[in-house]
Structures are given as structure tokens and as C-alpha cells.
Write an enzyme that holds these catalytic residues in place. Structure first.
Site, PDB file in Angstrom:
ATOM      1  N   SER A 173       0.855  -1.185   0.000  1.00 26.18           N
ATOM      2  CA  SER A 173       0.000   0.000   0.000  1.00 26.18           C
ATOM      3  C   SER A 173       0.894   1.239   0.000  1.00 26.18           C
ATOM      4  O   SER A 173       1.856   1.290  -0.764  1.00 26.18           O
ATOM      5  CB  SER A 173      -0.940  -0.056   1.200  1.00 26.18           C
ATOM      6  OG  SER A 173      -1.886   0.956   1.130  1.00 26.18           O
ATOM      7  N   HIS A 223      -2.817  -1.222  -3.306  1.00 21.01           N
ATOM      8  CA  HIS A 223      -3.911  -0.265  -3.100  1.00 21.01           C
ATOM      9  C   HIS A 223      -3.693   0.925  -4.023  1.00 21.01           C
ATOM     10  O   HIS A 223      -2.568   1.324  -4.283  1.00 21.01           O
ATOM     11  CB  HIS A 223      -3.928   0.230  -1.657  1.00 21.01           C
ATOM     12  CG  HIS A 223      -4.345  -0.833  -0.694  1.00 21.01           C
ATOM     13  ND1 HIS A 223      -4.142  -0.727   0.652  1.00 21.01           N
ATOM     14  CD2 HIS A 223      -4.951  -2.029  -0.887  1.00 21.01           C
ATOM     15  CE1 HIS A 223      -4.611  -1.800   1.255  1.00 21.01           C
ATOM     16  NE2 HIS A 223      -5.091  -2.614   0.345  1.00 21.01           N
ATOM     17  N   ASP A 282      -4.404  -4.494   5.872  1.00 23.00           N
ATOM     18  CA  ASP A 282      -4.761  -5.399   4.785  1.00 23.00           C
ATOM     19  C   ASP A 282      -3.550  -6.287   4.470  1.00 23.00           C
ATOM     20  O   ASP A 282      -2.422  -5.806   4.426  1.00 23.00           O
ATOM     21  CB  ASP A 282      -5.171  -4.581   3.554  1.00 23.00           C
ATOM     22  CG  ASP A 282      -5.882  -5.436   2.511  1.00 23.00           C
ATOM     23  OD1 ASP A 282      -6.277  -6.565   2.846  1.00 23.00           O
ATOM     24  OD2 ASP A 282      -6.037  -4.952   1.370  1.00 23.00           O
TER      25      ASP A 282
END
Ligand SMILES: C[S@@+](CC[C@H](N)C(=O)[O-])C[C@H]1O[C@@H](n2cnc3c(N)ncnc32)[C@H](O)[C@@H]1O
Lengths: 280, 189
Positions: free
Chosen positions: B14, B41, B134
Site C-alpha cells: 500500500s 492499493h 490489509d
């Protein structure tokens, strides 16, 4: 849990057949239903056999209904560039949105058709397996906050990439806004142009007698496995007029035999007219 | 633990991970023989352009896969924007528009977990820099199936929340800097 076994039970005892959906997605959706309802597999099977209301709710829960106004904004100009040529010469034309969800794709397309001055020649059909979604499509009420960003993103795309000369759209012609209640409401004259029906692509016969110039089926077949996808492509092929087009979602690509019966141009698959060639 | 015949490398990242991934792909051997499946992401409404920029420096072909696309050795696959990316048992990808999970679509957990079930102990899972959790659950699935788990060394991360939340859930097999990750992958052949 043995979800394949469960899908067989569902198929035998209800009108619904999810046995050829993609493994990953259907498995996770079923697991969610089980944990949300704190059921064991046996209890789930029992309820499926005896409780029709539960089955309808289950169908709502295992299908994925996410949609957006002008989803994938940058794709719409490319799609309509191709569709305009197919529909502009027709006195009337038929468009089917298969797996329409709450209808945002339907109204997105209809707004473009209106701007192009083609809406009064269009007959729009919209179907979904989910009764709740079909009803929402009829109602045409959406969250304002969530969709505002999408409309802006689409406007931005139009400026750079006009559709048939359209560079901007005055959405107030099509949508009433109720900010206090966080709502967009599609105007009645647009909603009245859409014929909606609950319809299961997997099980049911074709939902309408007429054939189609355009079929939108975006982000629906990704939930099916490849062999079920092929069957649906075959059905769509039959339901299209020669030269008609099937519009798939971004990142969907037709595979299998029926691929040879369409001409691919981005997300737009145009039915080639084999019959024509033969007798030319 | 000896685990030959790996079948795939799966990477999640991310905040800050874009430059790490770009650099790693520019250093990976040209004849790297496994599929590299990457889930990053993306910023909302900046949906396009990522794959193009990653391609610029990559030694291997970079693809945003279509639904049902076959997974091929030696290619790099980047989860397309606004879709979740899953690995299926028949060695293909599937896509889904299910709701975002961990506030993201694509969601790293979905990609890692689905890969864990398919490749089991024949895969390498890597979580890079990022500002959320995540990927932690997905890494746990890989760990439970006996796959190799690698986190980017928090000291080298722009934001270390993501690798740290993996380390809270499992004891990763390796904690490596981006250069060491590439070195490790390059000697697999
Ligand atoms: C992710 S939505 C796609 C909505 C819209 N086409 C779009 O792209 O934004 C998928 C829809 O397909 C519907 N669907 C799933 N299985 C179906 C089936 N067998 N027959 C008809 N519709 C189905 C779901 O109920 C859901 O509303």
C-alpha cells in the site's frame, strides 16, 4: 464446508442454480451467509429445503450487487463511439441490460442516449435475478453522496473525450437531488422508459420475445465459471440482431467457441453476420 | 524447511509500495520463471496509469489480467483498479466487484488467501510497506498452508503498519529489505 454439495441441494430444491458460479466468490458469499445467520451446514440445508422466504434472502445475499453511475467513466466514450454506428440509422432499437443491479448502468446509458437525441427511439429492457434490485431499478433512487464523485469523474472524462460531440451534461435534466436525505431521484420520464423484469440468466428462458441491437452485461459473467459463461454467450448471440453488439465489463474478455462469432472492439463485441456472407 | 517447485510469488503493498515494486521488478532476473501476482492499493479516482508506470522499468511483461485469464509463468500480474483479484483452482484468475474490504478494492487479503488455498506450500507471500492491516489475514493463510512468508523490513518501510500487522498475527519466515527480497527471489531459479 462442502459448498459444492450445498449448491446441489439448492439446485434440486429451489429455482436457483449457482453450481457453475466461480468457486472463490460463491464459497466466500456462502460462508458469510452461514456466519451472519449463525447456521451449521445442516441447518442451512434444512432451511433451504423448507423456507422459501429464506431462499429468496439467500439469493440477495450471495449475489454481488455493487454498481455505480457511469462506472469506469473513461470507458463510456469508447463504448458509445462504437454503439452510435449500430443504432443511429435505426427507426427504433432495443437495448437489454442483463444483470442491471439497482439500475445505475441503465440510467447512465439512457442519459447518454438522451444527450445524443436518440432516447425516443430506444426501447430499454432491464433484468436481474434479484427482485430487490429490479425494484430499485424501477424506483431509481440512489445515494447522493456516494454517486456525486462518479458524476464529476464522468464530466471530466467528457471534457477530454466527448461522446458524439457531448462535452458536458446538465444532470439536473435527469436527476432530482435531495441533499438533506442524501438522495438522487431519477426523473419519472426516464424511469418510464425502462421495462424491468426479474430474470435468471442461468435458468430461465429468454425474458422477451424481441431481439436486441445492444446487450449490456457488465460485471455479471465474472461470477460464472468459464463453461457457464460460454452458454450465456451463445444465448446472447442468438438474441442479438446481426450486427448487434454485446457490451462486457472492463477486464472481461470472451473466451471459447463463440468468440469467433463476434468481432471484438474493446469491451464491445459485435455479432458478425455469417448468414450474410454465405449468400452474398 | 525444504520446499522446491514453487508455483507463484504473490505480493501486497500500500502506501509507499509503488516505488518499491517498480524497483524490485527492474532488478528481477529477465528469465524469472514464476508468475508474480501483485495487489496494490490505489488512490480513489486515480485509477489509471499505474500499470503503465510499473511497466516502464520492469524486466518482465506486466499485465492487468482479465477475468478467467490463465496464469502464465514469468509474467507479472497487477490487480486491476476497482476489482478484487482471486486465484482459482484451475490456475486462472477471477475478478469480483464485491464491496471493498479493509477499505480497498482490490483487497490484498482476498488475493493472498485465494492464492494460499490454491498454491499451498508452493508459494511465496510478500507484504510490503503500507498504512493499514490489509494483507495480514492473507499472510496467515499462507503461513497455515506452509507457504513462505516474507515481510518488508519495517526499518525500510515508508509506513510500517502493514508488515507489522502481519508480524502480530504470525512469525514471518523472513524479514527483508527490498534488495534482499529481490536477491532471495533471483536465487530461486
Ligand atoms: C456487480 S452487479 C453488475 C451491475 C452492473 N451491470 C454494473 O456493471 O455496474 C452484478 C449483478 O448481476 C446479477 N446476477 C447475478 N447472477 C445473475 C443471474 N444468474 N441472472 C441475472 N442476474 C444475475 C446480480 O444480482 C447483480 O445485480
Amino acid at each position: 464446508m462442502d459448498f459444492k454439495h450445498y449448491l446441489q441441494v439448492l439446485k434440486e430444491h429451489t429455482p436457483y442454480d449457482f453450481s457453475d458460479y466461480s468457486d472463490n466468490s460463491i464459497k466466500r458469499r456462502l460462508q458469510k451467509v452461514i456466519s451472519d445467520n449463525s447456521l451449521s451446514l445442516d441447518e442451512l440445508i434444512q432451511k433451504t429445503q423448507n423456507d422459501q422466504v429464506f431462499v429468496e434472502r439467500l439469493v440477495e445475499e450471495i449475489t454481488v450487487n455493487t454498481t455505480e453511475l457511469f462506472r469506469d467513466p473513461e470507458l463510456w466514450p469508447a463504448i458509445y463511439e462504437k454503439l452510435i454506428n449500430i443504432i443511429k440509422t435505426k427507426k427504433t432499437f432495443n437495448i437489454w441490460h442483463a444483470g442491471c443491479s439497482s439500475g445505475m448502468e441503465v440510467y447512465s446509458s439512457l442519459i447518454i442516449l438522451s444527450e445524443l437525441g436518440l432516447a425516443d427511439r430506444a426501447r430499454i429492457y432491464a433484468t436481474d435475478i434479484s427482485k430487490r434490485m429490479v425494484n430499485q431499478c424501477k424506483k431509481g433512487v440512489y445515494r447522493y453522496d456516494f454517486n456525486g464523485g462518479q458524476l464529476k469523474a464522468f464530466e471530466k472524462v467528457l471534457k477530454k473525450n466527448p461522446i458524439g460531440g457531448i462535452k458536458s451534461i446538465d444532470f439536473s435534466k435527469y436527476l432530482d437531488v435531495d441533499v438533506d436525505n442524501d438522495k438522487y431521484i431519477v426523473k419519472d420520464y426516464l424511469r418510464d422508459m425502462v421495462i424491468t423484469r426479474q430474470h435468471d440468466l442461468v435458468q430461465d428462458d429468454v425474458p422477451f420475445y424481441n431481439k436486441f441491437d445492444v446487450i449490456f452485461c457488465r460485471n455479471v459473467l465474472i461470477y460464472f465459471n468459464a463453461s457457464l459463461q460460454s452458454k450465456i454467450y451463445q444465448m446472447f448471440h442468438k438474441q442479438l440482431y446481426p450486427g448487434g453488439a454485446l457490451v462486457l465489463g472492463n477486464h472481461e474478455s470472451m473466451t471459447g467457441f463463440f468468440k469467433t462469432k463476434f468481432k471484438k472492439n474493446g469491451a464491445v463485441y459485435q455479432k458478425t453476420n455469417a448468414f450474410h456472407f454465405k449468400y452474398q | 524447511m525444504l520446499r522446491a517447485n514453487y508455483k507463484a510469488v504473490v505480493i501486497g503493498g500500500s502506501a509507499g509500495s509503488f516505488s518499491v515494486v517498480s524497483k524490485m521488478l527492474s532488478q528481477l532476473r529477465k528469465d524469472f520463471h514464476l508468475p508474480v501476482i501483485i495487489c496494490l492499493h490505489r488512490l480513489k479516482h486515480v485509477r489509471s496509469g499505474l500499470v503503465e508506470s510499473i511497466r516502464l522499468k520492469s524486466n518482465l511483461e506486466v499485465i492487468e489480467p482479465n477475468d478467467k485469464e490463465k496464469i502464465v509463468n514469468g509474467k507479472v500480474y497487477l490487480a486491476p483498479s476497482n476489482y478484487h483479484l482471486f486465484v482459482e483452482y484451475d490456475g486462472t484468475f477471477s475478478l469480483s466487484t464485491e464491496k471493498p474490504c479493509n477499505h480497498s478494492r482490490p483487497c490484498i487479503d482476498h488475493t493472498l488467501s485465494s492464492a494460499a488455498y490454491v498454491y499451498r506450500n508452493k508459494m511465496i507471500g510478500i507484504v510490503l510497506t503500507g498504512a493499514n492491516k490489509d494483507g495480514a489475514k492473507g499472510m496467515k493463510d499462507i503461513f497455515d498452508k506452509g507457504g513462505v512468508t516474507i515481510i518488508q523490513d519495517p526499518k525500510t518501510c515508508e509506513v510500517d503498519t502493514m508488515p507489522k500487522s502481519v508480524a502480530r498475527l504470525i512469525k514471518p519466515e523472513k524479514t527483508l529489505s527490498p534488495d534482499q527480497i529481490v536477491e532471495y527471489l533471483n536465487q530461486l531459479a
